[in-house]
Design an enzyme around this catalytic site. Structure first.
Site, PDB file in Angstrom:
ATOM      1  N   CYS A   1       0.831  -1.204   0.000  1.00 57.68           N
ATOM      2  CA  CYS A   1       0.000   0.000   0.000  1.00 57.68           C
ATOM      3  C   CYS A   1       0.868   1.258   0.000  1.00 57.68           C
ATOM      4  O   CYS A   1       1.510   1.555  -1.004  1.00 57.68           O
ATOM      5  CB  CYS A   1      -0.974  -0.065   1.178  1.00 57.68           C
ATOM      6  SG  CYS A   1      -2.393   1.028   1.007  1.00 57.68           S
TER       7      CYS A   1
ATOM      8  N   HIS B   1      -3.593  -5.387   1.270  1.00 48.92           N
ATOM      9  CA  HIS B   1      -2.874  -5.654   2.512  1.00 48.92           C
ATOM     10  C   HIS B   1      -2.815  -7.137   2.852  1.00 48.92           C
ATOM     11  O   HIS B   1      -3.695  -7.653   3.547  1.00 48.92           O
ATOM     12  CB  HIS B   1      -3.569  -4.923   3.667  1.00 48.92           C
ATOM     13  CG  HIS B   1      -3.395  -3.445   3.663  1.00 48.92           C
ATOM     14  ND1 HIS B   1      -2.409  -2.814   4.394  1.00 48.92           N
ATOM     15  CD2 HIS B   1      -4.071  -2.471   3.013  1.00 48.92           C
ATOM     16  CE1 HIS B   1      -2.492  -1.503   4.196  1.00 48.92           C
ATOM     17  NE2 HIS B   1      -3.495  -1.261   3.364  1.00 48.92           N
TER      18      HIS B   1
ATOM     19  N   GLU C   1      -1.060  -8.527   5.027  1.00 52.01           N
ATOM     20  CA  GLU C   1      -0.924  -8.719   6.475  1.00 52.01           C
ATOM     21  C   GLU C   1      -2.285  -8.666   7.166  1.00 52.01           C
ATOM     22  O   GLU C   1      -2.409  -9.044   8.338  1.00 52.01           O
ATOM     23  CB  GLU C   1       0.035  -7.675   7.079  1.00 52.01           C
ATOM     24  CG  GLU C   1      -0.529  -6.296   7.337  1.00 52.01           C
ATOM     25  CD  GLU C   1      -0.732  -5.453   6.080  1.00 52.01           C
ATOM     26  OE1 GLU C   1      -0.574  -5.975   4.978  1.00 52.01           O
ATOM     27  OE2 GLU C   1      -1.068  -4.260   6.229  1.00 52.01           O
TER      28      GLU C   1
END
Lengths: 80, 245
Positions: free
Chosen positions: B102, B219, B221
């Site tokens: 990002c 994302h 994560e």
């Protein structure tokens, strides 16, 4: 005190989505005569005496402007 | 309902690499990234302050999500000049793995470590939602645990994710397999409806020519633990780990 006035806008090959939205909004308000809207940035630099346009151009190329998507114009005047 | 402890089942299978997660003023996804690497994947990950200049101990570097320097001027425009970025550039030039997530992707673009640029979402709105990503290429080490054509479910949260590159650059990238991920429907079709931000050709993730530097707007994560809704994201971290193990 010299001032550099820099206008930054998208290159013609880049879609200005924000400009398109603003144009529609103007049309909705009755301003049908607007055929195009181009949004950009305006930056004013307060400069020490002796700074020339070449240096301001360098500032643009290194930081202020992304040359992949933006074009710019510099106007240097004696005072803001 | 009781919450299970974080799964550490794979920590014994995955080689614990040393990861550096760069933290700029305004980065805000560093903790999630560290959590996934350390607690879920059993890695040795630590934060790296943007003024640190020594990355020599690391096997891989991540630039996490957030709003480095408030996204002032342009997202990533100021962060690319942070002292750590010289070291990141050298790390990348040496062929070592760098992942920009990002805002991290935006920093890598501004730093010229990845081709192209980001524009504001064409909808003019910040978009925080689940997306589907079709795997286009596994040219990067981070993609080595993925198969071309499969679809990953990973969330996005961004206002400037509209990827742009000029036609010549884009053709070159396509010919070299540098387009890694595209926004798609759940069954892998590339449509305008599946494009959350107006990105050229639905591009969500790319890599450099060498394949060691990757950037993506979604994302991973935030999709590494099934309890949150998807663990497709961990495949990117695992892909890098397995390729170096």
């Amino acid at each position: 005190m010299p001032t550099a006035k820099i206008t930054i806008s998208y290159k013609p090959t880049v879609l200005d989505a924000q400009g398109a939205v603003v144009k529609d909004a103007l049309h909705n308000l009755g301003f049908e005569s607007v055929q195009g809207v181009h949004m950009g940035k305006y930056i004013e630099l307060d400069l020490a005496p002796g700074v020339d346009e070449a240096q301001v151009r360098e500032m643009c190329q290194k930081l202020l402007v992304n040359p992949i998507i933006e074009q710019f114009h510099i106007a240097i005047g004696p005072e803001g | 309902m009781t919450l299970a402890a974080p799964a550490r089942a794979t920590s014994s299978e995955l080689l614990p690499l040393r990861w550096g997660v760069v933290v700029f003023p305004g980065s805000n996804c560093d903790l999630d990234t560290l959590h996934v690497l350390n607690d879920v994947l059993g890695q040795r990950a630590e934060p790296v302050w943007h003024r640190d200049t020594d990355l020599s101990v690391f096997d891989a570097v991540i630039l996490p999500g957030g709003f480095a320097h408030g996204d002032y001027l342009r997202a990533g425009a100021v962060a690319r000049f942070s002292p750590v970025m010289d070291a990141v550039a050298a790390f990348a030039a040496a062929g070592k793995p760098v992942l920009g997530i990002c805002n991290g992707f935006q920093v890598l673009l501004e730093a010229g470590l990845l081709p192209g640029a980001m524009l504001r979402n064409n909808t003019q709105q910040f978009n925080c939602s689940w997306v589907n990503l079709r795997v286009e290429s596994t040219a990067s080490r981070f993609m080595s645990n993925c198969r071309p054509g499969e679809v990953l479910r990973i969330p996005i949260a961004h206002g400037e994710g509209n990827y742009f590159a000029d036609p010549e650059t884009l053709e070159g990238m396509k010919s070299r397999g540098q387009i890694l991920l595209r926004y798609s429907t759940p069954d892998g079709k590339i449509t305008d409806g599946a494009n959350p931000n107006g990105s050229l050709e639905n591009i969500a993730g790319v890599c450099n020519e060498r394949g060691n530097v990757m950037g993506l707007m979604p994302h991973p994560e935030r999709a590494s633990e099934a309890i949150i809704g998807s663990d497709d994201g961990r495949r990117l971290f695992e892909g890098l780990i397995r390729s170096l193990g």
